[in-house]
Design a protein around this motif. Structure first.
Motif, PDB file in Angstrom:
ATOM      1  N   MET A   1       1.301   2.367  -9.034  1.00  0.00           N
ATOM      2  CA  MET A   1       0.171   1.547  -8.615  1.00  0.00           C
ATOM      3  C   MET A   1       0.654   0.222  -8.025  1.00  0.00           C
ATOM      4  SD  MET A   1      -3.078   0.016 -10.726  1.00  0.00           S
ATOM      5  CE  MET A   1      -3.600   1.610 -11.296  1.00  0.00           C
ATOM      6  N   LEU A   2       1.616  -0.407  -8.674  1.00  0.00           N
ATOM      7  CA  LEU A   2       2.134  -1.672  -8.173  1.00  0.00           C
ATOM      8  C   LEU A   2       2.906  -1.483  -6.864  1.00  0.00           C
ATOM      9  CD1 LEU A   2       3.119  -3.369 -11.541  1.00  0.00           C
ATOM     10  CD2 LEU A   2       1.148  -3.874 -10.078  1.00  0.00           C
ATOM     11  N   ALA A   3       3.614  -0.368  -6.726  1.00  0.00           N
ATOM     12  CA  ALA A   3       4.315  -0.089  -5.461  1.00  0.00           C
ATOM     13  C   ALA A   3       3.312   0.111  -4.323  1.00  0.00           C
ATOM     14  CB  ALA A   3       5.213   1.139  -5.609  1.00  0.00           C
ATOM     15  N   ALA A   4       2.230   0.838  -4.602  1.00  0.00           N
ATOM     16  CA  ALA A   4       1.190   1.041  -3.592  1.00  0.00           C
ATOM     17  C   ALA A   4       0.524  -0.282  -3.244  1.00  0.00           C
ATOM     18  CB  ALA A   4       0.155   2.048  -4.087  1.00  0.00           C
ATOM     19  N   PHE A   5       0.282  -1.104  -4.249  1.00  0.00           N
ATOM     20  CA  PHE A   5      -0.302  -2.420  -4.044  1.00  0.00           C
ATOM     21  C   PHE A   5       0.613  -3.271  -3.157  1.00  0.00           C
ATOM     22  CE2 PHE A   5      -0.477  -6.825  -5.759  1.00  0.00           C
ATOM     23  CZ  PHE A   5      -1.723  -7.182  -5.276  1.00  0.00           C
ATOM     24  N   ALA A   6       1.919  -3.232  -3.413  1.00  0.00           N
ATOM     25  CA  ALA A   6       2.879  -3.983  -2.599  1.00  0.00           C
ATOM     26  C   ALA A   6       2.853  -3.509  -1.144  1.00  0.00           C
ATOM     27  CB  ALA A   6       4.290  -3.852  -3.181  1.00  0.00           C
ATOM     28  N   GLN A   7       2.746  -2.198  -0.929  1.00  0.00           N
ATOM     29  CA  GLN A   7       2.642  -1.674   0.438  1.00  0.00           C
ATOM     30  C   GLN A   7       1.379  -2.183   1.113  1.00  0.00           C
ATOM     31  OE1 GLN A   7       2.917   2.583   0.180  1.00  0.00           O
ATOM     32  NE2 GLN A   7       5.039   2.546  -0.513  1.00  0.00           N
ATOM     33  N   GLU A   8       0.259  -2.198   0.377  1.00  0.00           N
ATOM     34  CA  GLU A   8      -0.997  -2.697   0.933  1.00  0.00           C
ATOM     35  C   GLU A   8      -0.860  -4.177   1.314  1.00  0.00           C
ATOM     36  OE1 GLU A   8      -4.096  -1.050   1.426  1.00  0.00           O
ATOM     37  OE2 GLU A   8      -2.856   0.724   1.134  1.00  0.00           O
ATOM     38  N   LEU A   9      -0.216  -4.977   0.462  1.00  0.00           N
ATOM     39  CA  LEU A   9      -0.010  -6.392   0.781  1.00  0.00           C
ATOM     40  C   LEU A   9       0.827  -6.556   2.042  1.00  0.00           C
ATOM     41  CD1 LEU A   9       0.695  -8.159  -2.648  1.00  0.00           C
ATOM     42  CD2 LEU A   9      -1.327  -8.364  -1.213  1.00  0.00           C
ATOM     43  N   ASP A  10       1.881  -5.765   2.161  1.00  0.00           N
ATOM     44  CA  ASP A  10       2.748  -5.849   3.338  1.00  0.00           C
ATOM     45  C   ASP A  10       2.002  -5.527   4.625  1.00  0.00           C
ATOM     46  OD1 ASP A  10       4.945  -6.606   1.861  1.00  0.00           O
ATOM     47  OD2 ASP A  10       5.846  -4.613   1.812  1.00  0.00           O
ATOM     48  N   LEU A  11       1.003  -4.648   4.546  1.00  0.00           N
ATOM     49  CA  LEU A  11       0.261  -4.229   5.733  1.00  0.00           C
ATOM     50  C   LEU A  11      -0.936  -5.128   6.042  1.00  0.00           C
ATOM     51  CD1 LEU A  11       0.276  -0.383   5.069  1.00  0.00           C
ATOM     52  CD2 LEU A  11       1.694  -1.659   6.709  1.00  0.00           C
ATOM     53  N   SER A  12      -1.230  -6.086   5.177  1.00  0.00           N
ATOM     54  CA  SER A  12      -2.396  -6.943   5.378  1.00  0.00           C
ATOM     55  C   SER A  12      -2.216  -7.805   6.624  1.00  0.00           C
ATOM     56  CB  SER A  12      -2.612  -7.848   4.163  1.00  0.00           C
ATOM     57  OG  SER A  12      -3.699  -8.715   4.404  1.00  0.00           O
ATOM     58  N   PRO A  13      -3.220  -7.802   7.516  1.00  0.00           N
ATOM     59  CA  PRO A  13      -3.110  -8.614   8.737  1.00  0.00           C
ATOM     60  C   PRO A  13      -3.433 -10.090   8.501  1.00  0.00           C
ATOM     61  CG  PRO A  13      -5.174  -7.426   8.741  1.00  0.00           C
ATOM     62  CD  PRO A  13      -4.420  -6.986   7.509  1.00  0.00           C
ATOM     63  N   THR A  14      -3.907 -10.423   7.312  1.00  0.00           N
ATOM     64  CA  THR A  14      -4.246 -11.813   7.013  1.00  0.00           C
ATOM     65  C   THR A  14      -3.449 -12.292   5.809  1.00  0.00           C
ATOM     66  OG1 THR A  14      -6.068 -11.185   5.539  1.00  0.00           O
ATOM     67  CG2 THR A  14      -6.619 -11.523   7.870  1.00  0.00           C
ATOM     68  N   GLU A  15      -3.519 -13.582   5.567  1.00  0.00           N
ATOM     69  CA  GLU A  15      -2.838 -14.153   4.414  1.00  0.00           C
ATOM     70  C   GLU A  15      -3.452 -13.595   3.136  1.00  0.00           C
ATOM     71  OE1 GLU A  15      -2.148 -18.564   2.491  1.00  0.00           O
ATOM     72  OE2 GLU A  15      -2.448 -18.378   4.644  1.00  0.00           O
ATOM     73  N   THR A  16      -2.611 -13.263   2.187  1.00  0.00           N
ATOM     74  CA  THR A  16      -3.093 -12.710   0.924  1.00  0.00           C
ATOM     75  C   THR A  16      -3.026 -13.775  -0.165  1.00  0.00           C
ATOM     76  OG1 THR A  16      -0.897 -11.909   0.328  1.00  0.00           O
ATOM     77  CG2 THR A  16      -2.335 -10.383   1.508  1.00  0.00           C
ATOM     78  N   HIS A  17      -3.754 -13.535  -1.219  1.00  0.00           N
ATOM     79  CA  HIS A  17      -3.754 -14.431  -2.375  1.00  0.00           C
ATOM     80  C   HIS A  17      -3.167 -13.656  -3.550  1.00  0.00           C
ATOM     81  CE1 HIS A  17      -5.154 -17.651  -4.991  1.00  0.00           C
ATOM     82  NE2 HIS A  17      -5.480 -16.686  -5.842  1.00  0.00           N
ATOM     83  N   LEU A  18      -2.035 -14.102  -4.029  1.00  0.00           N
ATOM     84  CA  LEU A  18      -1.370 -13.440  -5.147  1.00  0.00           C
ATOM     85  C   LEU A  18      -0.891 -14.517  -6.102  1.00  0.00           C
ATOM     86  CD1 LEU A  18      -0.223 -10.808  -6.400  1.00  0.00           C
ATOM     87  CD2 LEU A  18       1.829 -11.191  -5.037  1.00  0.00           C
ATOM     88  N   THR A  19      -1.361 -14.461  -7.331  1.00  0.00           N
ATOM     89  CA  THR A  19      -1.025 -15.473  -8.326  1.00  0.00           C
ATOM     90  C   THR A  19      -0.608 -14.791  -9.618  1.00  0.00           C
ATOM     91  OG1 THR A  19      -2.699 -16.966  -7.419  1.00  0.00           O
ATOM     92  CG2 THR A  19      -1.936 -17.437  -9.643  1.00  0.00           C
ATOM     93  N   LEU A  20       0.459 -15.282 -10.221  1.00  0.00           N
ATOM     94  CA  LEU A  20       0.846 -14.862 -11.568  1.00  0.00           C
ATOM     95  C   LEU A  20       0.833 -16.111 -12.422  1.00  0.00           C
ATOM     96  CD1 LEU A  20       1.920 -12.876 -13.686  1.00  0.00           C
ATOM     97  CD2 LEU A  20       4.225 -13.390 -12.858  1.00  0.00           C
ATOM     98  N   ARG A  21       0.090 -16.083 -13.476  1.00  0.00           N
ATOM     99  CA  ARG A  21      -0.008 -17.234 -14.373  1.00  0.00           C
ATOM    100  C   ARG A  21       0.030 -16.732 -15.800  1.00  0.00           C
ATOM    101  NH1 ARG A  21      -4.820 -21.537 -15.222  1.00  0.00           N
ATOM    102  NH2 ARG A  21      -3.666 -22.839 -16.676  1.00  0.00           N
ATOM    103  N   HIS A  22       0.670 -17.490 -16.658  1.00  0.00           N
ATOM    104  CA  HIS A  22       0.724 -17.156 -18.078  1.00  0.00           C
ATOM    105  C   HIS A  22      -0.108 -18.167 -18.849  1.00  0.00           C
ATOM    106  CE1 HIS A  22       4.361 -15.131 -16.530  1.00  0.00           C
ATOM    107  NE2 HIS A  22       3.918 -14.193 -17.327  1.00  0.00           N
ATOM    108  N   LEU A  23      -0.957 -17.674 -19.727  1.00  0.00           N
ATOM    109  CA  LEU A  23      -1.841 -18.517 -20.535  1.00  0.00           C
ATOM    110  C   LEU A  23      -1.660 -18.180 -22.007  1.00  0.00           C
ATOM    111  CD1 LEU A  23      -5.131 -17.912 -18.506  1.00  0.00           C
ATOM    112  CD2 LEU A  23      -3.685 -19.947 -18.401  1.00  0.00           C
TER     113      LEU A  23
END
Length: 183
Positions: free
Chosen positions: A108-130
């Motif tokens: 799922m994460l590999a497919a998600f990474a492929q989708e991000l790479d193909l995005s024609p616009t800027e993406t929003h990706l955040t990792l935060r620890h709480l």
């Protein structure tokens, strides 16, 4: 000709993933991307191959695996130029993995990474620890799920956006310090 303006909704709102064949089906990035692509409307293997930049035979094989696992179904067939065209759709609008397995999560994460790479616009990706109490973590998870579930689609001609939401508790730290080393 097929009416492109009326797309049947998946028969189920939520499908809980738990069977071994479902986890096996989810363990391939192309099958994940096919599920993403079938999120809003039925499509043929030819249409999916063109959309994803994959071979039609390869897409047809992976659609069969997804069908056998109960993750997609055929919504319509049409006779075209001596053959039969099959329209596939996800069996549920949302799929929930109750007990994620490493192979399915990695795919799922590999497919998600492929989708991000193909995005024609800027993406929003955040990792935060709480640091959250169990009650606050549950509340945050419910809020995130509600936000995604309540988001409404705009008109059909608007671009399709993907949303990935994950809330997890970090595992305990592992001792990676070489023996005899102190710092």
């Amino acid at each position: 000709m097929r009416d492109e303006s009326s797309h049947p909704q998946p028969p189920e709102d939520v499908l809980e993933i738990g069977a071994p064949e479902q986890f096996a089906a989810l363990a391939h990035p192309l099958r994940q991307r096919l599920l993403f692509a079938l999120g809003h409307r039925p499509a043929t293997a030819r249409q999916l191959a063109a959309r994803l930049g994959a071979g039609k035979g390869n897409v047809a094989h992976h659609l069969k695996v997804l069908r056998d696992a109960g993750l997609v179904h055929i919504t319509e067939t049409r006779q075209v130029r001596g053959g039969t065209e099959q329209y596939h759709q996800r069996t549920a609008r949302r799929m929930v993995v109750a007990e994620p397995q490493a192979a399915g999560t990695a795919a799922m994460l590999a497919a998600f990474a492929q989708e991000l790479d193909l995005s024609p616009t800027e993406t929003h990706l955040t990792l935060r620890h709480l640091r959250l109490s169990p009650d606050r973590a549950r509340e945050l998870g419910e809020t995130l799920a509600r936000l995604v579930d309540e988001a409404e689609d705009d008109a059909e001609e608007q671009p399709l956006h993907g949303v990935l939401v994950a809330l997890y508790q970090q595992g305990p730290p592992t001792d990676t310090t070489p023996s005899g080393w102190s710092g």
